[in-house]
Design an enzyme around this catalytic site. Structure first.
Site, PDB file in Angstrom:
ATOM      1  CB  CYS A 245       6.393  -2.981  -3.473  1.00  0.00           C
ATOM      2  SG  CYS A 245       7.653  -2.401  -2.338  1.00  0.00           S
TER       3      CYS A 245
ATOM      4  NE  ARG B 246      15.044  -5.839   0.175  1.00  0.00           N
ATOM      5  CZ  ARG B 246      15.403  -6.765   0.626  1.00  0.00           C
ATOM      6  NH1 ARG B 246      16.704  -6.929   1.765  1.00  0.00           N
ATOM      7  NH2 ARG B 246      13.968  -5.754   1.664  1.00  0.00           N
TER       8      ARG B 246
ATOM      9  CB  ILE C 115       5.345   1.512   1.061  1.00  0.00           C
ATOM     10  CG1 ILE C 115       3.352   2.023   1.105  1.00  0.00           C
ATOM     11  CG2 ILE C 115       5.103   1.322   3.053  1.00  0.00           C
ATOM     12  CD1 ILE C 115       3.015   1.390   1.338  1.00  0.00           C
ATOM     13  NE  ARG C 116       9.286  -1.194   5.080  1.00  0.00           N
ATOM     14  CZ  ARG C 116       9.732  -2.309   4.379  1.00  0.00           C
ATOM     15  NH1 ARG C 116      10.413  -2.230   3.922  1.00  0.00           N
ATOM     16  NH2 ARG C 116       9.017  -3.453   4.177  1.00  0.00           N
TER      17      ARG C 116
ATOM     18  CG  HIS D 260       2.454  -1.271  -2.443  1.00  0.00           C
ATOM     19  ND1 HIS D 260       2.734  -2.494  -1.849  1.00  0.00           N
ATOM     20  CD2 HIS D 260       3.210  -0.849  -2.370  1.00  0.00           C
ATOM     21  CE1 HIS D 260       3.467  -3.289  -1.264  1.00  0.00           C
ATOM     22  NE2 HIS D 260       4.632  -1.707  -1.748  1.00  0.00           N
TER      23      HIS D 260
ATOM     24  CD  GLU E 162      11.341  -7.308   4.074  1.00  0.00           C
ATOM     25  OE1 GLU E 162      10.174  -6.482   4.449  1.00  0.00           O
ATOM     26  OE2 GLU E 162      11.958  -7.069   3.360  1.00  0.00           O
TER      27      GLU E 162
ATOM     28  CD  GLU F 180      -0.829  -3.232  -3.510  1.00  0.00           C
ATOM     29  OE1 GLU F 180      -0.679  -2.967  -4.611  1.00  0.00           O
ATOM     30  OE2 GLU F 180       0.260  -3.667  -2.743  1.00  0.00           O
TER      31      GLU F 180
END
Ligand SMILES: NC(=O)CC[C@H](N)C(=O)O
Length: 224
Positions: A89, A121, A152-153, A198, A59, A200
């Site tokens: 991200c 975003r 993811i978002r 992402h 976040e 990772e």
């Protein structure tokens, strides 16, 4: 997993560990022979001991808040502007110059601003709208094998503010919901790499290898 011959000195890579998916980055970075050690970075002392930095997903607003409240923000910003850094991200959001929309804080979000891009975003919707997209990534090893981009978002890069400095590294290969084919999802500007997905969260370490090699080359040039 990609393996490479050593051309440059091994580097010590830090992963910003204030919040988010930092352990996964540390695990993948430690699979690379180019990396002497990958470690968590939480403060000015720890960041001074690494050659390159990864800012993970999570976040972005929370990470900025923690860094600011703990007094770490100035050292973090100084590092990002002078040493190899990769944001994934939420990390990409923090590295951007401008956030145009999405999320709660809109225009007044605190940013590190190393990349001359503007970001939207949460461009693909909520956690439920997470998906995986096969990507061609510029400079990736065995690039004919698409990279599994996990979103993811995720943010998207809605504008490149300095087209001379910013290089597009990956774009969506087809439409995903309202987000069209061709949308930019990874960029590079000098010593900074940014990706909306992402790496990772996959078992594919090729994006980590791409960043580490970029960092090694950049450091070798500075040392000359
Ligand atoms: N998976 C992520 O890192 C999501 C980023 C998050 N939506 C943010 O705005 O910071």
């Amino acid at each position: 997993m990609a393996q490479e011959q050593q051309e440059h000195k091994q580097i010590r890579v830090g992963v910003l560990a204030l919040q988010g998916a930092f352990s996964e980055h540390i695990i993948l970075l430690n699979t690379l022979p180019q990396v002497s050690e990958a470690v968590a970075v939480r403060n000015a002392k720890e960041i001074a001991e690494v050659d390159a930095l990864v800012i993970p997903g999570g976040e972005s607003t929370t990470m900025a808040l923690i860094a600011e409240r703990s007094g770490f923000w100035p050292a973090l910003q100084e590092f990002v502007h002078t040493r190899p850094t990769w944001g994934t991200c939420a990390g990409l959001i923090l590295l951007s110059e401008k956030v145009t929309s999405g999320g709660t804080l809109k225009g007044d979000q605190k940013l590190l601003q190393g990349l001359s891009i503007s970001i939207k975003r949460n461009a693909f919707g909520t956690q439920k709208e997470s998906f995986e997209a096969g990507l061609h990534v510029e400079g990736l090893e065995a690039a004919e094998r698409l990279f599994p981009g996990v979103f993811i978002r995720a943010p998207v890069i809605d504008e490149i503010l300095d087209t001379e400095k910013v290089q597009v590294v990956a774009q969506l290969e087809r439409d995903y919901g309202m987000t069209p084919k061709g949308t930019i999802v990874a960029v590079r500007q000098g010593h900074i790499l940014g990706s909306a997905f992402h790496p990772e969260l996959t078992r594919d370490n090729r994006m980590h290898l791409l960043f580490v090699k970029m960092a090694q080359e950049w450091i070798a040039k500075q040392d000359k």
